[in-house]
Design a protein around this motif. Structure first.
Motif, short mmCIF file in Angstrom:
data_model
loop_
_atom_site.label_atom_id
_atom_site.label_comp_id
_atom_site.label_asym_id
_atom_site.label_seq_id
_atom_site.Cartn_x
_atom_site.Cartn_y
_atom_site.Cartn_z
N ALA A 211 40.46 -68.56 5.44
CA ALA A 211 41.04 -69.85 5.84
C ALA A 211 42.27 -70.17 5.02
O ALA A 211 43.25 -70.73 5.53
N LEU A 212 42.27 -69.81 3.72
CA LEU A 212 43.43 -70.06 2.87
C LEU A 212 44.63 -69.24 3.33
O LEU A 212 45.76 -69.75 3.37
N ALA B 69 37.01 -61.13 10.37
CA ALA B 69 36.81 -62.47 10.93
C ALA B 69 37.34 -62.54 12.36
O ALA B 69 36.74 -63.17 13.23
N ASP B 70 38.49 -61.88 12.62
CA ASP B 70 39.05 -61.87 13.97
C ASP B 70 38.15 -61.12 14.93
O ASP B 70 37.91 -61.56 16.07
N GLU B 71 37.64 -59.99 14.47
CA GLU B 71 36.76 -59.20 15.33
C GLU B 71 35.46 -59.95 15.61
O GLU B 71 34.93 -59.90 16.73
N PRO C 181 43.59 -69.79 14.10
CA PRO C 181 42.84 -70.92 14.65
C PRO C 181 43.37 -72.23 14.12
O PRO C 181 43.75 -72.34 12.97
N GLY C 182 43.38 -73.26 14.95
CA GLY C 182 43.88 -74.55 14.51
C GLY C 182 42.85 -75.63 14.75
O GLY C 182 41.79 -75.41 15.31
N ILE D 248 40.00 -77.75 -1.32
CA ILE D 248 39.32 -77.55 -2.61
C ILE D 248 39.40 -76.08 -3.02
O ILE D 248 39.68 -75.75 -4.18
N PHE D 249 39.16 -75.18 -2.07
CA PHE D 249 39.26 -73.74 -2.36
C PHE D 249 40.68 -73.38 -2.79
O PHE D 249 40.88 -72.61 -3.74
#
Length: 404
Positions: free
Chosen positions: A17-18, A49-51, A61-62, A366-367
């Motif tokens: 996600a980062l 993650a895409d697969e 992704p949004g 936070i991450f």
């Protein structure tokens, strides 16, 4: 069957996600350096993650429209409350306030008037009317080139201060801005930086009131205090400490548990969940152990007497890793001062006058801050090095000592 990853699934998801939040503006290697893995490892996580989601590679992704609208409204409300002069009903500064205080600028205005009109009225007459000396005016006139050069240098330094302040999202105060400038090779006095920041309204963030997260279990047997407020260590993995903090997400709460190496101040493990059960602190501890290669026998872990840290489940995990538990007294924040200080910095720099609208947004930010804290944020207790820089320097010095 492939080898199991030593990194928790939540950590891998947050790292993906980062990278996606950078929207192509940062490379795999740059994001991976903040996270503490290799660029190829991060690339493989993104690909997996895409697969798994059944998307083509490269699609980002949004947020959906509702989440984005909620977030934008929350940000707008925060800005209206935070920015001076923007809130409804904001008034002009009162006469006699610091904004209108007289000083050297009054004489400067006189010198400027004389310089502008001396050809028309004559220097001697204008100086007499304004009750200033001609010699003073000529000294001021002779110093004009030096003043212009000094002002140009001030403007350049101010631009660099603004750049540093903005790069760290407005969290840095005078000392850290000064340390960052010195790290770039600038020889500049801290009081000069302080003067420019104060004059231009540039300041770090301050903490607001907090919510109670430590709820002691009166029946659970406590561990002895092996730290005794000595929050220093000569070696890495000699002492760790941990604590729980909270994040407001809409009308609910997201809880964060962290594990910190007392020697380097590095956050080795963390866990986020919507509850404060023992699994929250256990997951953070397991991540920290994995970050150190799985061997931490004899290490001291210090915490408060919250029910999560005094639970039997947490004690069993510590015993399995050979970790010695340590606890401060009930109601004494000084007995876990390092973790308290870290928590205050986190809340000051990520949650200042704001409420997150979604769990996904809060986890990502936070991450992002935790990886920034480890890799780039300068720490006053480490001679203004980041935890990662301190560990590299510490390990280098240790190797040289062993070689000698």
């Amino acid at each position: 069957m492939g080898r199991r990853s030593p990194y928790p699934e939540k950590f891998r998801n947050d790292a993906v996600a980062l990278y996606r939040a950078a929207d192509g503006k940062r490379t795999y290697a740059a994001v991976a350096a903040d996270v503490g893995v290799t660029g190829e490892t991060l690339r493989s996580w993104v690909r997996q993650a895409d697969e798994h989601a059944g998307r083509a590679r490269g699609e980002v992704p949004g947020e959906n429209r509702d989440e984005e609208l909620i977030r934008l409204r929350a940000d707008l409300s925060r800005l209206r409350k935070a920015e001076k002069g923007v809130a409804a009903g904001a008034r002009d500064p009162a006469p006699g306030s610091g904004l209108f205080r007289c000083g050297d600028e009054d004489m400067t205005r006189r010198w400027n008037f004389i310089s502008t009109h001396r050809a028309e009225f004559g220097t001697q007459r204008t100086c007499r009317i304004l009750q200033v000396s001609r010699s003073g005016f000529y000294r001021w006139l002779a110093a004009a080139p030096a003043r212009a050069e000094r002002q140009a240098a001030e403007d350049l330094l101010l631009a660099e201060i603004r750049e540093v302040h903005a790069a760290h999202k407005g969290t840095y105060g005078v000392r850290r801005v000064h340390a960052e400038l010195r790290g770039f090779g600038h020889t500049v006095n801290r009081k000069r930086v302080e003067r420019l920041m104060r004059r231009n309204g540039i300041e770090g963030r301050h903490l607001r009131r907090r919510k109670r997260t430590t709820v002691p279990d009166r029946l659970a047997p406590p561990a002895p205090d092996l730290v005794q407020r000595a929050f220093s260590a000569r070696e890495l993995d000699e002492k760790w400490c941990g604590d729980i903090t909270y994040v407001q997400v809409g009308g609910s709460w997201l809880y964060l548990a962290c594990v910190i190496d007392i020697c380097s101040r590095r956050v080795l493990g963390w866990s986020m969940a919507s509850h404060m059960r023992a699994e929250l602190v256990i997951d953070a501890l397991k991540m920290a152990v994995a970050a150190r290669g799985g061997s931490v026998t004899g290490m001291i872990f210090h915490a408060d007497r919250g029910a999560q840290y005094t639970s039997a489940a947490f004690a069993q995990v510590c015993a399995a890793f050979g970790i010695r538990r340590s606890m401060g007294r009930v109601g004494s924040s000084y007995d876990n001062a390092l973790a308290e200080s870290f928590r205050q910095g986190l809340k000051r720099e990520t949650m200042h006058q704001r409420v997150f609208s979604t769990v996904r947004q809060s986890r990502l930010e936070i991450f992002q801050w935790l990886t920034y804290y480890n890799a780039r944020r300068r720490h006053s207790a480490l001679n203004y090095l980041s935890p990662a820089e301190f560990e590299q320097q510490h390990q280098k010095e240790r190797r040289l000592t062993l070689a000698a």
